[in-house]
Design a protein around this motif. Structure first.
Motif, PDB file in Angstrom:
ATOM      1  N   LEU A 150      -7.032   8.437 -63.447  1.00 30.12           N
ATOM      2  CA  LEU A 150      -6.069   7.453 -62.957  1.00 30.12           C
ATOM      3  C   LEU A 150      -4.716   7.617 -63.638  1.00 30.12           C
ATOM      4  CD1 LEU A 150      -8.355   4.293 -62.697  1.00 30.12           C
ATOM      5  CD2 LEU A 150      -7.309   5.543 -60.806  1.00 30.12           C
ATOM      6  N   THR A 151      -4.733   7.762 -64.950  1.00 30.56           N
ATOM      7  CA  THR A 151      -3.455   7.903 -65.656  1.00 30.56           C
ATOM      8  C   THR A 151      -2.771   9.218 -65.305  1.00 30.56           C
ATOM      9  OG1 THR A 151      -4.734   8.725 -67.566  1.00 30.56           O
ATOM     10  CG2 THR A 151      -4.074   6.401 -67.585  1.00 30.56           C
ATOM     11  N   ALA A 152      -3.540  10.309 -65.222  1.00 32.03           N
ATOM     12  CA  ALA A 152      -2.941  11.604 -64.886  1.00 32.03           C
ATOM     13  C   ALA A 152      -2.443  11.623 -63.442  1.00 32.03           C
ATOM     14  CB  ALA A 152      -3.949  12.722 -65.105  1.00 32.03           C
ATOM     15  N   GLY A 153      -3.233  11.081 -62.521  1.00 33.43           N
ATOM     16  CA  GLY A 153      -2.815  11.047 -61.130  1.00 33.43           C
ATOM     17  C   GLY A 153      -1.564  10.215 -60.921  1.00 33.43           C
ATOM     18  N   TYR A 154      -1.491   9.079 -61.602  1.00 37.52           N
ATOM     19  CA  TYR A 154      -0.289   8.246 -61.509  1.00 37.52           C
ATOM     20  C   TYR A 154       0.917   8.963 -62.097  1.00 37.52           C
ATOM     21  CZ  TYR A 154       3.059   4.634 -62.830  1.00 37.52           C
ATOM     22  OH  TYR A 154       4.210   3.909 -63.030  1.00 37.52           O
ATOM     23  N   ALA A 155       0.746   9.654 -63.206  1.00 36.87           N
ATOM     24  CA  ALA A 155       1.857  10.381 -63.824  1.00 36.87           C
ATOM     25  C   ALA A 155       2.384  11.467 -62.896  1.00 36.87           C
ATOM     26  CB  ALA A 155       1.406  10.988 -65.152  1.00 36.87           C
ATOM     27  N   PHE A 156       1.493  12.216 -62.263  1.00 37.73           N
ATOM     28  CA  PHE A 156       1.940  13.266 -61.339  1.00 37.73           C
ATOM     29  C   PHE A 156       2.595  12.677 -60.093  1.00 37.73           C
ATOM     30  CE2 PHE A 156      -1.119  16.171 -63.516  1.00 37.73           C
ATOM     31  CZ  PHE A 156      -0.219  17.191 -63.788  1.00 37.73           C
ATOM     32  N   ALA A 157       2.227  11.455 -59.724  1.00 38.77           N
ATOM     33  CA  ALA A 157       2.773  10.864 -58.511  1.00 38.77           C
ATOM     34  C   ALA A 157       4.108  10.166 -58.738  1.00 38.77           C
ATOM     35  CB  ALA A 157       1.773   9.863 -57.925  1.00 38.77           C
ATOM     36  N   LYS A 158       4.272   9.462 -59.875  1.00 33.77           N
ATOM     37  CA  LYS A 158       5.412   8.559 -60.013  1.00 33.77           C
ATOM     38  C   LYS A 158       6.276   8.800 -61.248  1.00 33.77           C
ATOM     39  CE  LYS A 158       4.845   6.270 -56.277  1.00 33.77           C
ATOM     40  NZ  LYS A 158       5.865   6.359 -55.199  1.00 33.77           N
ATOM     41  N   LEU A 159       5.816   9.522 -62.215  1.00 29.82           N
ATOM     42  CA  LEU A 159       6.633   9.750 -63.406  1.00 29.82           C
ATOM     43  C   LEU A 159       7.312  11.113 -63.315  1.00 29.82           C
ATOM     44  CD1 LEU A 159       4.274   8.381 -66.220  1.00 29.82           C
ATOM     45  CD2 LEU A 159       5.994   7.160 -64.891  1.00 29.82           C
ATOM     46  N   ARG A 160       8.533  11.171 -63.796  1.00 31.40           N
ATOM     47  CA  ARG A 160       9.291  12.415 -63.745  1.00 31.40           C
ATOM     48  C   ARG A 160       9.274  13.067 -65.127  1.00 31.40           C
ATOM     49  NH1 ARG A 160      12.024  12.034 -58.921  1.00 31.40           N
ATOM     50  NH2 ARG A 160      12.403   9.913 -58.161  1.00 31.40           N
ATOM     51  N   PHE A 161       8.813  14.277 -65.202  1.00 37.52           N
ATOM     52  CA  PHE A 161       8.841  15.032 -66.454  1.00 37.52           C
ATOM     53  C   PHE A 161       8.967  16.511 -66.125  1.00 37.52           C
ATOM     54  CE2 PHE A 161       4.447  14.178 -65.276  1.00 37.52           C
ATOM     55  CZ  PHE A 161       3.852  15.419 -65.316  1.00 37.52           C
ATOM     56  N   SER A 206     -11.148  15.638 -63.848  1.00 34.70           N
ATOM     57  CA  SER A 206     -11.377  16.645 -62.814  1.00 34.70           C
ATOM     58  C   SER A 206     -10.109  16.836 -62.007  1.00 34.70           C
ATOM     59  CB  SER A 206     -12.533  16.227 -61.896  1.00 34.70           C
ATOM     60  OG  SER A 206     -12.167  15.095 -61.128  1.00 34.70           O
ATOM     61  N   ILE A 207      -9.878  18.067 -61.593  1.00 38.23           N
ATOM     62  CA  ILE A 207      -8.688  18.364 -60.800  1.00 38.23           C
ATOM     63  C   ILE A 207      -8.740  17.607 -59.477  1.00 38.23           C
ATOM     64  CG2 ILE A 207      -7.366  20.204 -59.695  1.00 38.23           C
ATOM     65  CD1 ILE A 207      -8.538  22.122 -61.756  1.00 38.23           C
ATOM     66  N   PHE A 208      -9.914  17.540 -58.888  1.00 33.82           N
ATOM     67  CA  PHE A 208     -10.043  16.816 -57.627  1.00 33.82           C
ATOM     68  C   PHE A 208      -9.731  15.339 -57.811  1.00 33.82           C
ATOM     69  CE2 PHE A 208     -12.683  14.276 -54.730  1.00 33.82           C
ATOM     70  CZ  PHE A 208     -12.147  14.687 -53.514  1.00 33.82           C
ATOM     71  N   GLY A 209     -10.204  14.745 -58.915  1.00 31.42           N
ATOM     72  CA  GLY A 209      -9.923  13.335 -59.169  1.00 31.42           C
ATOM     73  C   GLY A 209      -8.446  13.076 -59.361  1.00 31.42           C
ATOM     74  N   VAL A 210      -7.780  13.934 -60.115  1.00 31.22           N
ATOM     75  CA  VAL A 210      -6.336  13.788 -60.320  1.00 31.22           C
ATOM     76  C   VAL A 210      -5.604  13.929 -58.988  1.00 31.22           C
ATOM     77  CG1 VAL A 210      -4.313  14.817 -61.422  1.00 31.22           C
ATOM     78  CG2 VAL A 210      -6.454  14.590 -62.706  1.00 31.22           C
ATOM     79  N   PHE A 211      -6.004  14.905 -58.183  1.00 32.39           N
ATOM     80  CA  PHE A 211      -5.377  15.106 -56.876  1.00 32.39           C
ATOM     81  C   PHE A 211      -5.566  13.887 -55.981  1.00 32.39           C
ATOM     82  CE2 PHE A 211      -6.032  16.403 -52.445  1.00 32.39           C
ATOM     83  CZ  PHE A 211      -4.774  16.896 -52.143  1.00 32.39           C
ATOM     84  N   LEU A 212      -6.779  13.336 -55.961  1.00 36.88           N
ATOM     85  CA  LEU A 212      -7.080  12.183 -55.109  1.00 36.88           C
ATOM     86  C   LEU A 212      -6.228  10.981 -55.505  1.00 36.88           C
ATOM     87  CD1 LEU A 212      -9.132  11.747 -52.780  1.00 36.88           C
ATOM     88  CD2 LEU A 212     -10.636  10.670 -54.457  1.00 36.88           C
ATOM     89  N   VAL A 213      -6.147  10.700 -56.796  1.00 37.78           N
ATOM     90  CA  VAL A 213      -5.343   9.558 -57.257  1.00 37.78           C
ATOM     91  C   VAL A 213      -3.865   9.806 -56.997  1.00 37.78           C
ATOM     92  CG1 VAL A 213      -4.662   8.225 -59.281  1.00 37.78           C
ATOM     93  CG2 VAL A 213      -7.049   8.915 -58.992  1.00 37.78           C
ATOM     94  N   ARG A 214      -3.409  11.019 -57.237  1.00 39.11           N
ATOM     95  CA  ARG A 214      -1.999  11.335 -57.031  1.00 39.11           C
ATOM     96  C   ARG A 214      -1.585  11.130 -55.581  1.00 39.11           C
ATOM     97  NH1 ARG A 214       0.990  15.894 -54.422  1.00 39.11           N
ATOM     98  NH2 ARG A 214       2.970  16.092 -55.557  1.00 39.11           N
ATOM     99  N   GLN A 215      -2.413  11.608 -54.646  1.00 34.87           N
ATOM    100  CA  GLN A 215      -2.080  11.462 -53.238  1.00 34.87           C
ATOM    101  C   GLN A 215      -2.022  10.003 -52.822  1.00 34.87           C
ATOM    102  OE1 GLN A 215      -0.972  14.621 -53.202  1.00 34.87           O
ATOM    103  NE2 GLN A 215      -1.397  14.460 -51.017  1.00 34.87           N
ATOM    104  N   TYR A 216      -2.929   9.197 -53.341  1.00 31.83           N
ATOM    105  CA  TYR A 216      -2.939   7.774 -52.996  1.00 31.83           C
ATOM    106  C   TYR A 216      -1.800   7.032 -53.682  1.00 31.83           C
ATOM    107  CZ  TYR A 216      -4.968   3.303 -51.635  1.00 31.83           C
ATOM    108  OH  TYR A 216      -5.180   2.073 -51.069  1.00 31.83           O
ATOM    109  N   ALA A 217      -1.521   7.367 -54.941  1.00 30.87           N
ATOM    110  CA  ALA A 217      -0.481   6.653 -55.692  1.00 30.87           C
ATOM    111  C   ALA A 217       0.906   6.929 -55.133  1.00 30.87           C
ATOM    112  CB  ALA A 217      -0.542   7.053 -57.166  1.00 30.87           C
ATOM    113  N   ARG A 218       1.084   8.028 -54.438  1.00 25.31           N
ATOM    114  CA  ARG A 218       2.394   8.327 -53.855  1.00 25.31           C
ATOM    115  C   ARG A 218       2.795   7.307 -52.808  1.00 25.31           C
ATOM    116  NH1 ARG A 218       2.976  14.466 -52.112  1.00 25.31           N
ATOM    117  NH2 ARG A 218       5.079  13.688 -51.687  1.00 25.31           N
ATOM    118  N   SER A 219       1.836   6.549 -52.268  1.00 28.25           N
ATOM    119  CA  SER A 219       2.151   5.533 -51.263  1.00 28.25           C
ATOM    120  C   SER A 219       2.722   4.254 -51.873  1.00 28.25           C
ATOM    121  CB  SER A 219       0.896   5.196 -50.459  1.00 28.25           C
ATOM    122  OG  SER A 219      -0.073   4.569 -51.291  1.00 28.25           O
ATOM    123  N   ILE A 220       2.640   4.112 -53.193  1.00 30.82           N
ATOM    124  CA  ILE A 220       3.201   2.922 -53.849  1.00 30.82           C
ATOM    125  C   ILE A 220       4.723   3.008 -53.787  1.00 30.82           C
ATOM    126  CG2 ILE A 220       3.343   1.648 -56.014  1.00 30.82           C
ATOM    127  CD1 ILE A 220       0.625   2.777 -56.760  1.00 30.82           C
TER     128      ILE A 220
END
Length: 273
Positions: free
Chosen positions: A88-99, A147-161
Motif C-alpha cells: 500500500l505504501t509503495a503503490g501510493y508512493a509510485f502513484a502520487k508522490l514525486r521523486f 510483491s511487484i503485482f501488489g505494488v502495481f495493483l495499488v498504484r493503478q487504483y491510487a492514481r484515480s484519487i
C-alpha cells in the motif's frame, strides 16, 4: 420476447457452468464423510452410505493437523498484514508522490514480473541461509513482504484519487502520514480487500518455498503436511479429501467475508490509470 428467451438461455447456461464447477468440490466434501475405502468402489458413490466424522477426528487427533493448520493461519495472516503495509505504501508512493527516478524504477519493477519465481528460489535460499533464517517463519515470510503485482495493483487504483483532494489536505497543514491514513486508505478499501484475499490465498497455498526453508516437521504448513500425509496414506482417499476440505475452508471463509469489496476492486482497479 426474444430478449427474455435469450436472458433465460444465458442464465441457464451460467447455472449449468456453475454446477459443473462446483460438482468436484461437492464430491470432495461428500467423500470426506465416507468410510475408508468406500470412495474406491465402481461406480463411485455420490453420497456416503453412513456419514461419519471419523476422517476429521483422525486428522486432528492422530495426524496433528490442528498444529499445521495453526501454523498456516499464523504465517498466512502475518504475511498478509505485512504485505499490505508494504504494498500500500509503495503503490501510493509510485502513484502520487514525486521523486527522482520514480517512473524508471517502476518500469524496472514491471520488467521483473517476467522472471519466474522458481529462478529466484536458489538465490533467496542462499540469502536466507546467510541471514540465519533457514528453518524459521521469518525466512518464509520475508520474500513475500512485498510483491511487484501488489505494488502495481495499488498504484493503478491510487492514481484515480484526485490530486486536488491531496493538495487541499496539504494546504490545510496535514502531513503525508495524516493524508495517507485519513484520506488515502479509506479510498483504497476495495483494493485492500482484493489484495488481502490474493495475498492470503498465495501464502496459504504456497507449497514449494515452505518445503525448502522449513526442515523441522513441527514448523510445517498445512499444504506441506498434507502432501506428507498423502505419502503415508496413499490409498486412503477419504482421509485425503478431509484434509483438502480443511485446507479450503479458511480461504473460502475469507472470500465470503470480503467478496463484495473484492469484486468491486477487480472491476474498478483493473481499469484505473
Amino acid at each position: 420476447m426474444k430478449e427474455r428467451i435469450a436472458a433465460i438461455a444465458i442464465n441457464a447456461a451460467l447455472v449449468l457452468l456453475a454446477l459443473f464447477a462446483l460438482a468436484p468440490l461437492a464430491w470432495m466434501v461428500s467423500v470426506s464423510f465416507m468410510a475408508s475405502g468406500e470412495a474406491a468402489a465402481f461406480p463411485p458413490p455420490l453420497l456416503p452410505s453412513a456419514p461419519s466424522w471419523t476422517n476429521y477426528v483422525q486428522l486432528f487427533a492422530r495426524d496433528r493437523m490442528g498444529g499445521y493448520l495453526l501454523n498456516s493461519l499464523l504465517l498466512a495472516g502475518a504475511i498478509t498484514l505485512l504485505s499490505l503495509a508494504f504494498n500500500l505504501t509503495a503503490g501510493y508512493a509510485f502513484a502520487k508522490l514525486r521523486f527522482r527516478g520514480r517512473d524508471a524504477l517502476f518500469r524496472a519493477l514491471l520488467g521483473a514480473l517476467v522472471i519466474p519465481a522458481q529462478v529466484a528460489m536458489m538465490p533467496l535460499f542462499l540469502l536466507m541461509k546467510e541471514l540465519g533464517l533457514v528453518n524459521t517463519y521469518a525466512g518464509v515470510a520475508l520474500p513475500a513482504l512485498a510483491s511487484i503485482f501488489g505494488v502495481f495493483l495499488v498504484r493503478q487504483y491510487a492514481r484515480s484519487i484526485p490530486d486536488e483532494l491531496l493538495e487541499a489536505a496539504r494546504i490545510d497543514g496535514a502531513g503525508e502520514a495524516r493524508i495517507f491514513f485519513s484520506i488515502v486508505l479509506p479510498l483504497l478499501r476495495p483494493i485492500i480487500a482484493t489484495l488481502a484475499i490474493l495475498t492470503f490465498l498465495a501464502s496459504w497455498n504456497d507449497f514449494m518455498w515452505p518445503l525448502i526453508v522449513l526442515s523441522d516437521q513441527q514448523y510445517q504448513t498445512l499444504p506441506v503436511a498434507l502432501a506428507s500425509l498423502s505419502r503415508e496414506h496413499v490409498m486412503d482417499n477419504e482421509l485425503m479429501m478431509a484434509g483438502a476440505v480443511v485446507t479450503v475452508l479458511p480461504v473460502l471463509a475469507l472470500f465470503l467475508m470480503l467478496q463484495r469489496h473484492y469484486l468491486r476492486g477487480l472491476l474498478l482497479g483493473s481499469v484505473k490509470g
